[in-house]
Design a protein around this motif. Sequence first.
Motif, PDB file in Angstrom:
ATOM      1  N   ALA A  53       0.530   9.755   8.601  1.00  0.00           N
ATOM      2  CA  ALA A  53      -0.484   9.779   7.540  1.00  0.00           C
ATOM      3  C   ALA A  53      -0.395   8.510   6.685  1.00  0.00           C
ATOM      4  O   ALA A  53      -1.427   7.942   6.306  1.00  0.00           O
ATOM      5  CB  ALA A  53      -0.328  11.020   6.683  1.00  0.00           C
ATOM      6  N   ALA A  54       0.818   8.045   6.400  1.00  0.00           N
ATOM      7  CA  ALA A  54       0.988   6.828   5.610  1.00  0.00           C
ATOM      8  C   ALA A  54       0.399   5.628   6.336  1.00  0.00           C
ATOM      9  O   ALA A  54      -0.266   4.781   5.718  1.00  0.00           O
ATOM     10  CB  ALA A  54       2.468   6.591   5.302  1.00  0.00           C
ATOM     11  N   ALA A  55       0.619   5.540   7.639  1.00  0.00           N
ATOM     12  CA  ALA A  55       0.058   4.428   8.424  1.00  0.00           C
ATOM     13  C   ALA A  55      -1.475   4.487   8.405  1.00  0.00           C
ATOM     14  O   ALA A  55      -2.138   3.452   8.265  1.00  0.00           O
ATOM     15  CB  ALA A  55       0.579   4.481   9.858  1.00  0.00           C
ATOM     16  N   GLN A  56      -2.044   5.693   8.487  1.00  0.00           N
ATOM     17  CA  GLN A  56      -3.503   5.831   8.420  1.00  0.00           C
ATOM     18  C   GLN A  56      -4.039   5.399   7.061  1.00  0.00           C
ATOM     19  O   GLN A  56      -5.058   4.707   6.974  1.00  0.00           O
ATOM     20  CB  GLN A  56      -3.920   7.264   8.717  1.00  0.00           C
ATOM     21  CG  GLN A  56      -3.754   7.662  10.172  1.00  0.00           C
ATOM     22  CD  GLN A  56      -4.110   9.117  10.400  1.00  0.00           C
ATOM     23  OE1 GLN A  56      -4.180   9.923   9.475  1.00  0.00           O
ATOM     24  NE2 GLN A  56      -4.345   9.450  11.669  1.00  0.00           N
ATOM     25  N   VAL A  57      -3.361   5.812   6.008  1.00  0.00           N
ATOM     26  CA  VAL A  57      -3.773   5.420   4.656  1.00  0.00           C
ATOM     27  C   VAL A  57      -3.709   3.900   4.522  1.00  0.00           C
ATOM     28  O   VAL A  57      -4.638   3.269   3.970  1.00  0.00           O
ATOM     29  CB  VAL A  57      -2.906   6.113   3.582  1.00  0.00           C
ATOM     30  CG1 VAL A  57      -3.122   5.484   2.205  1.00  0.00           C
ATOM     31  CG2 VAL A  57      -3.208   7.603   3.541  1.00  0.00           C
ATOM     32  N   ILE A 115       0.827  -1.205   0.000  1.00  0.00           N
ATOM     33  CA  ILE A 115       0.000   0.000   0.000  1.00  0.00           C
ATOM     34  C   ILE A 115       0.865   1.260   0.000  1.00  0.00           C
ATOM     35  O   ILE A 115       0.612   2.202  -0.755  1.00  0.00           O
ATOM     36  CB  ILE A 115      -0.945   0.007   1.221  1.00  0.00           C
ATOM     37  CG1 ILE A 115      -1.947  -1.145   1.107  1.00  0.00           C
ATOM     38  CG2 ILE A 115      -1.652   1.353   1.355  1.00  0.00           C
ATOM     39  CD1 ILE A 115      -2.742  -1.392   2.373  1.00  0.00           C
ATOM     40  N   ILE A 116       1.903   1.286   0.836  1.00  0.00           N
ATOM     41  CA  ILE A 116       2.664   2.516   1.034  1.00  0.00           C
ATOM     42  C   ILE A 116       3.691   2.782  -0.061  1.00  0.00           C
ATOM     43  O   ILE A 116       3.867   3.933  -0.487  1.00  0.00           O
ATOM     44  CB  ILE A 116       3.323   2.522   2.429  1.00  0.00           C
ATOM     45  CG1 ILE A 116       2.218   2.626   3.487  1.00  0.00           C
ATOM     46  CG2 ILE A 116       4.327   3.654   2.566  1.00  0.00           C
ATOM     47  CD1 ILE A 116       2.697   2.515   4.909  1.00  0.00           C
ATOM     48  N   TRP A 175      12.511   3.347   3.671  1.00  0.00           N
ATOM     49  CA  TRP A 175      11.378   2.805   4.422  1.00  0.00           C
ATOM     50  C   TRP A 175      11.609   1.307   4.598  1.00  0.00           C
ATOM     51  O   TRP A 175      11.975   0.615   3.636  1.00  0.00           O
ATOM     52  CB  TRP A 175      10.090   2.969   3.630  1.00  0.00           C
ATOM     53  CG  TRP A 175       9.577   4.368   3.492  1.00  0.00           C
ATOM     54  CD1 TRP A 175      10.124   5.379   2.763  1.00  0.00           C
ATOM     55  CD2 TRP A 175       8.379   4.886   4.072  1.00  0.00           C
ATOM     56  NE1 TRP A 175       9.347   6.494   2.863  1.00  0.00           N
ATOM     57  CE2 TRP A 175       8.270   6.221   3.650  1.00  0.00           C
ATOM     58  CE3 TRP A 175       7.401   4.345   4.893  1.00  0.00           C
ATOM     59  CZ2 TRP A 175       7.206   7.028   4.032  1.00  0.00           C
ATOM     60  CZ3 TRP A 175       6.344   5.149   5.272  1.00  0.00           C
ATOM     61  CH2 TRP A 175       6.247   6.476   4.854  1.00  0.00           C
ATOM     62  N   THR A 176      11.376   0.809   5.808  1.00  0.00           N
ATOM     63  CA  THR A 176      11.422  -0.639   6.060  1.00  0.00           C
ATOM     64  C   THR A 176      10.147  -1.046   6.780  1.00  0.00           C
ATOM     65  O   THR A 176       9.572  -0.276   7.553  1.00  0.00           O
ATOM     66  CB  THR A 176      12.646  -1.056   6.892  1.00  0.00           C
ATOM     67  OG1 THR A 176      12.624  -0.346   8.130  1.00  0.00           O
ATOM     68  CG2 THR A 176      13.940  -0.784   6.163  1.00  0.00           C
ATOM     69  N   PHE A 177       9.729  -2.255   6.522  1.00  0.00           N
ATOM     70  CA  PHE A 177       8.494  -2.809   7.069  1.00  0.00           C
ATOM     71  C   PHE A 177       8.843  -4.145   7.706  1.00  0.00           C
ATOM     72  O   PHE A 177       9.235  -5.082   7.008  1.00  0.00           O
ATOM     73  CB  PHE A 177       7.477  -3.018   5.939  1.00  0.00           C
ATOM     74  CG  PHE A 177       7.158  -1.751   5.193  1.00  0.00           C
ATOM     75  CD1 PHE A 177       6.007  -1.038   5.468  1.00  0.00           C
ATOM     76  CD2 PHE A 177       8.030  -1.249   4.217  1.00  0.00           C
ATOM     77  CE1 PHE A 177       5.721   0.141   4.791  1.00  0.00           C
ATOM     78  CE2 PHE A 177       7.753  -0.078   3.542  1.00  0.00           C
ATOM     79  CZ  PHE A 177       6.587   0.625   3.825  1.00  0.00           C
TER      80      PHE A 177
END
Length: 144
Positions: free
Chosen positions: A135-139, A9-10, A90-92
């Motif tokens: 905001a990215a986490a909310q999206v 998603i991100i 960015w890491t997940f």
Amino acid sequence: MAPNRAFEIIAPVDLSLIFKGWGPFPAVRGVRNQTGKWDHAEASRNPDLSDGSTATETLTEYTRGHSFAYELTGFTNILGKLAYGVRGEWTFTPDGDGTVIRWTYEFKPRLCRHALVRVALAPLWHRYMQAAVDAAAQVAEQLA
């Protein structure tokens, strides 16, 4: 949400959904000149900023489901006077039933601008980036 889903998603997210502007930093209205899908190293695009300025963003690393890194260069606003660019990553990673999203960045200051970047720009940039990662986490949660 699993890390690979958050990543899906991100990584390609519409930048205008997460960069709303904060303090002296402009919002992102969209992107132009994107060179195909945002899913491989060397893809590039030009974020269109609300103050009328632009930059060039280039993916430098892309590991599907786990991480991506990019460089922002060619700022046409005041950032261009302070830094050659910014490198972000960015890491997940898994965290129980969820995901830890980590976003790191590094400025590449211009000659004789190191102290100004460290003392003035970096603390403000950190707040801007924190607002964007929130905001990215909310999206991601909304689109999951």
